[in-house]
Design an enzyme around this catalytic site. Sequence first.
Site, PDB file in Angstrom:
ATOM      1  N   GLU A 182       0.833  -1.224   0.000  1.00 29.29           N
ATOM      2  CA  GLU A 182       0.000   0.000   0.000  1.00 29.29           C
ATOM      3  C   GLU A 182       0.860   1.264   0.000  1.00 29.29           C
ATOM      4  O   GLU A 182       1.156   1.818   1.051  1.00 29.29           O
ATOM      5  CB  GLU A 182      -0.955   0.036   1.196  1.00 29.29           C
ATOM      6  CG  GLU A 182      -1.886   1.244   1.144  1.00 29.29           C
ATOM      7  CD  GLU A 182      -2.762   1.402   2.377  1.00 29.29           C
ATOM      8  OE1 GLU A 182      -3.653   2.273   2.351  1.00 29.29           O
ATOM      9  OE2 GLU A 182      -2.553   0.677   3.365  1.00 29.29           O
ATOM     10  N   LYS A 219      -2.739  -2.113  -2.855  1.00 32.23           N
ATOM     11  CA  LYS A 219      -3.780  -1.205  -2.360  1.00 32.23           C
ATOM     12  C   LYS A 219      -3.347   0.212  -2.695  1.00 32.23           C
ATOM     13  O   LYS A 219      -2.342   0.709  -2.184  1.00 32.23           O
ATOM     14  CB  LYS A 219      -3.995  -1.367  -0.850  1.00 32.23           C
ATOM     15  CG  LYS A 219      -5.103  -0.466  -0.308  1.00 32.23           C
ATOM     16  CD  LYS A 219      -5.500  -0.840   1.110  1.00 32.23           C
ATOM     17  CE  LYS A 219      -6.578   0.104   1.637  1.00 32.23           C
ATOM     18  NZ  LYS A 219      -7.107  -0.308   2.952  1.00 32.23           N
TER      19      LYS A 219
END
Length: 307
Positions: A182, A219
């Site tokens: 992420e 993500k």
Amino acid sequence: MAQETSTQTAQLDRIANGKGFIAALDQSGGSTPKALALYGVTEDAYGNDDEMFGEIQKMRARIITAPDFNSDKILGAILFEKTMDAAIDGTPVPAYLWDNCGVVPFLKVDKGLADEADDAQTMKPMPDLDALLSRAVQAGIFGTKMRSVIKGANATGINNVVSQQFIVGRQIAAADLLPIIEPEVDINSATKAEAEALLKDAILAELNALPADTKVALKLTIPTEAGLYDDLAAHANVVRVVALSGGYTTDDACEKLAKNSTMIASFSRALTEGLNVAMSDDDYNGALGSNIDKIYRASIQGALSKT
């Protein structure tokens, strides 16, 4: 995930091919007071960190036990470490999610952000990561999530973030867990689109260097240019690309997400928007169910499941 169990195989198929989204229930120390305040629990309701986390656990348990929190629309849920170690109705939370809800459990493993440098924040050191990963495997966790932040289109900062994410990602994959990488791009960045183009190139370079059997999920902030991350979603090493809400309202996040056919949601604030501790069960479940439905519809609108 070199030696998959039957449960891991089922969970991998669900994350890779299922219709729905991943719920983010992983607020940690720094973000917990704000999350609780939005939920109607003010700081005078708790006197120390243990009591604070007790309040956030009550919030998470109410979400997880709500009627609409199930496998019909939710593929997975990301937990904070204390939530992984907690129980709902006497059942450990990871087991409750999978056995009772059909929802795949993930664990947030980062320890927060380092100071900003080169318009980015890498992750703080994680010297105890191997021990945490071992505990996660024993607890029935399927994968992990770790967050960095990019503030601008600075190639040095972006490359530092992505390099660190993939170094740690390999460590996580070696523990037979699926890492969610992420590198968040700040939605308020004046150079958001430019930063996203640099980020895509940096991620592709790292993906191309991975062994064929090393799988990751990504993500990412919903990109300014719709469809920018389609190439990442199609990469052989990528199980799924999920989107963070990044501070957008639920409606805004869902509208932007629906334009990106190869991304599904992994929302936190957008999931809990409008929920309040004082709500009746009927009002609470109705509000949460409405959020879940909006996020689900945005996630499946033209979504392309990977095979």
